[in-house]
Scaffold this motif. Sequence first.
Motif, short mmCIF file in Angstrom:
data_model
loop_
_atom_site.label_atom_id
_atom_site.label_comp_id
_atom_site.label_asym_id
_atom_site.label_seq_id
_atom_site.Cartn_x
_atom_site.Cartn_y
_atom_site.Cartn_z
N TYR A 166 3.13 14.21 5.71
CA TYR A 166 2.44 15.18 6.42
C TYR A 166 3.66 16.23 6.87
CZ TYR A 166 -1.09 18.02 8.86
OH TYR A 166 -1.92 19.06 9.32
N SER A 194 -2.65 20.74 3.08
CA SER A 194 -3.51 19.44 3.33
C SER A 194 -2.95 18.27 2.58
CB SER A 194 -4.81 19.50 2.99
OG SER A 194 -5.57 20.56 3.95
N PRO A 242 -5.05 17.46 10.74
CA PRO A 242 -3.89 16.87 10.86
C PRO A 242 -3.94 15.22 10.70
CG PRO A 242 -3.68 18.51 12.57
CD PRO A 242 -5.17 18.48 11.82
N TYR A 293 1.43 8.46 5.35
CA TYR A 293 0.63 9.71 5.70
C TYR A 293 1.35 10.45 6.32
CZ TYR A 293 -2.86 13.13 7.21
OH TYR A 293 -3.33 14.20 7.59
N TRP A 294 1.99 10.03 7.61
CA TRP A 294 2.46 10.88 8.63
C TRP A 294 4.00 11.62 8.00
CZ3 TRP A 294 0.06 13.71 11.78
CH2 TRP A 294 -1.25 13.19 12.29
#
Length: 277
Positions: free
Chosen positions: A141, A107, A156, A137-138
């Motif tokens: 991720y 996460s 997500p 953030y992306w």
Amino acid sequence: MPADYHTHTPLCLHATGEPEEYIAAALAAGLTEYGVSDHAPARPEPFDDWRMLESDLPAYYDWIERARAAAGSMPVRAGMECDWLPGCEGWIEDLAGRYPWDYLIGSVHYLGVWDFDNPKWLGRWAESDVDAVWTSYWQTYAEMAKSRLFDILGHPDLVKKFSHRPAGDLARFYEPAIEVIAASGCTIELNTAGWHKPCEEAYPHPQFLALAHQAGIPLVISSDSHAPGEVARDFAKAIEWAKSAGYTETQLFEKRQRRAELLGGSRANMPYQEHDS
């Protein structure tokens, strides 16, 4: 009902209840399997005030065994929710060897030193460029997915928790991340906790979910429960979301291998597949 693999314990300092209470809720919901996946320790300690310490791991193993003893014939799987942090790879590999885990959830809760989903720092959003935060953030991720250290990638689009979203079509954020996730072989989760946060929407958004299905990314449905009454919360609604996106099955995990489970609870006649992590 599908398996519920994203659940917490009081060891993370912001959950309540005993193993037997969580298992009673899981059995009452008719879950296929139940998984325990509390917030993993992070270094240096104390890293923050919402996770286990490394010294808590023996108590965590005992919690899992108590849950298994209460569960009867329902499988109880062992996992952890691990934070993707700069330079964390060696620590995650260390934790992965500490116990016979069935899965690890990765996460993103931190961008730099900011745990952006923490209500304590809500005011920082007003000082931030939302487009820049989403971009960071992306990218983070996607880096997490690329590491292939995790079996499941958690909530997500958690970045939307407080309803701060850029204008326009958000596919410009989703599509690059989905490409990396698909290449990684990781499973994503449809996390129902978002329906009870300021965004009032499960993680991820239906557009992301549909794009993920088109890319062939496997799915689990999770409650992210922090109390027994939250186990399998909103699963019927989540199943409808998953079906609307095109999904016909979710995944089951054992010893870091996965197999398909048809939406509705029947196990597909497929062998477990090892995730290349």
